[in-house]
Design a protein around this motif. Structure first.
Motif, PDB file in Angstrom:
ATOM      1  N   MET A 219       0.969  -1.467   0.064  1.00  0.00           N
ATOM      2  CA  MET A 219      -0.118  -0.031  -0.083  1.00  0.00           C
ATOM      3  C   MET A 219       0.527   0.855   0.072  1.00  0.00           C
ATOM      4  O   MET A 219       1.650   1.582   0.889  1.00  0.00           O
TER       5      MET A 219
ATOM      6  N   SER B 198      -0.825   6.933  -5.403  1.00  0.00           N
ATOM      7  CA  SER B 198      -0.537   6.350  -6.528  1.00  0.00           C
ATOM      8  C   SER B 198       0.190   7.648  -7.735  1.00  0.00           C
ATOM      9  O   SER B 198      -0.997   8.984  -8.347  1.00  0.00           O
TER      10      SER B 198
ATOM     11  N   SER C  82      -3.211   1.742  -5.838  1.00  0.00           N
ATOM     12  CA  SER C  82      -3.458   1.319  -4.184  1.00  0.00           C
ATOM     13  C   SER C  82      -3.388   2.409  -3.379  1.00  0.00           C
ATOM     14  O   SER C  82      -3.781   2.247  -2.044  1.00  0.00           O
TER      15      SER C  82
ATOM     16  N   ARG D 123      -9.198   9.126  -3.511  1.00  0.00           N
ATOM     17  CA  ARG D 123      -8.880   8.325  -4.749  1.00  0.00           C
ATOM     18  C   ARG D 123     -10.889   7.465  -4.848  1.00  0.00           C
ATOM     19  O   ARG D 123     -11.201   7.504  -5.498  1.00  0.00           O
TER      20      ARG D 123
END
Length: 286
Positions: free
Chosen positions: A1, A5, A77, A156
């Protein structure tokens, strides 16, 4: 993780991709993963990328920049997502500054930084109309895209909720996503020039002819499918009609009469606002 990203989409950028990658690897914030999606390059781009063991390289058949960004985001992730175009560069503190912003503003969903513009090798100053707003950016962004992919970082959860970039748009896909986000959420500005944005080369998507037809398609989709306020709807319809008429006039001058008539009809259709029963498909430009 990973905490962040970082997604770089690229196509035939063997002469530029190294600098973009190295500007990410030089970040003073270290909790990130770098994912580069090679969109079917036919030059040495893929071989150059594979020389970096720190980079997660995802080759794909040629599908366009939206699919490349979406592919990279899906493979990541990180709770936060940052995009970098393969002809742009980041200053070393870019990720740190934005990660700190999100840590200090837990309600924020998306932010962007300032930029330094380099065009054909020379620094240029943006005009007043290119000045980035902060907060409620929607109406100012209708005429001109004022959010830059290379400057953006978002949660995200927001990217997933918005469905990512529209893969049906070969260009102006960023304009489309920022409007879909901006009609619902503030886009915060960190007014530090932490991105070096290069422009003026022939292979940029922004150099494609007839880009307004993709902006019109985005605006039609926005009017038909997004929960706009009355003022947002009126502003979007007005800009869409203006772009339709300008584009139709250009088509008429080039004897593309059928295309001109289509865009004139789309403009007329929205004179009193879009009927709620009309579908995107019925009004999508050819």
């Amino acid at each position: 993780m990973a905490g962040i990203s970082v997604i770089i989409p690229t196509f035939n950028r063997a002469g530029r991709i190294e600098k973009a990658v190295e500007s990410v690897l030089a970040q003073d914030f270290r909790d990130f993963e770098l994912i580069v999606v090679d969109d079917g390059s036919e030059d040495d781009t893929l071989e150059i990328l594979r020389s970096y063991p720190q980079v997660h390289v995802l080759p794909q058949k040629r599908q366009g920049v939206s699919a490349a960004r979406n592919h990279g985001a899906a493979a990541g992730s990180g709770e936060l997502i940052a995009f970098l175009d393969s002809d742009d560069l980041w200053l070393p503190s870019k990720l740190t500054v934005q990660a700190d912003f999100f840590a200090n503003n837990p309600e924020a969903l998306i932010c962007q930084t300032g930029e330094t513009w380099i065009r054909r090798g020379k620094r240029v100053n943006p005009r007043n109309r290119h000045e980035k707003p902060s907060g409620q950016v929607f109406e100012r962004s209708l005429e001109l895209c004022l959010v830059s992919p290379s400057a953006v970082m978002m949660r995200r959860s927001l990217f997933d909720a918005m469905g990512g970039f529209d893969e049906s748009l070969p260009a102006c896909e960023d304009y489309d996503l920022w409007l879909r986000i901006g009609c619902r959420h503030p886009v915060h500005l960190i007014d530090e020039p932490l991105v070096i944005k290069h422009g003026g080369h022939e292979d940029q998507l922004s150099a494609m002819p007839g880009l307004d037809r993709y902006r019109i398609a985005s605006l039609v989709k926005l009017l038909e499918n997004q929960p706009l306020t009355a003022s947002q709807r009126a502003a979007a319809a007005a800009v869409m009609q203006k772009k339709c008429r300008i584009y139709a006039n250009g088509c008429a001058k080039r004897s593309r009469d059928e295309e001109a008539e289509f865009y004139q009809a789309v403009a007329r259709h929205y004179e009193n606002g879009p009927p709620q029963s009309q579908t995107q498909k019925e009004n999508s430009p050819p």
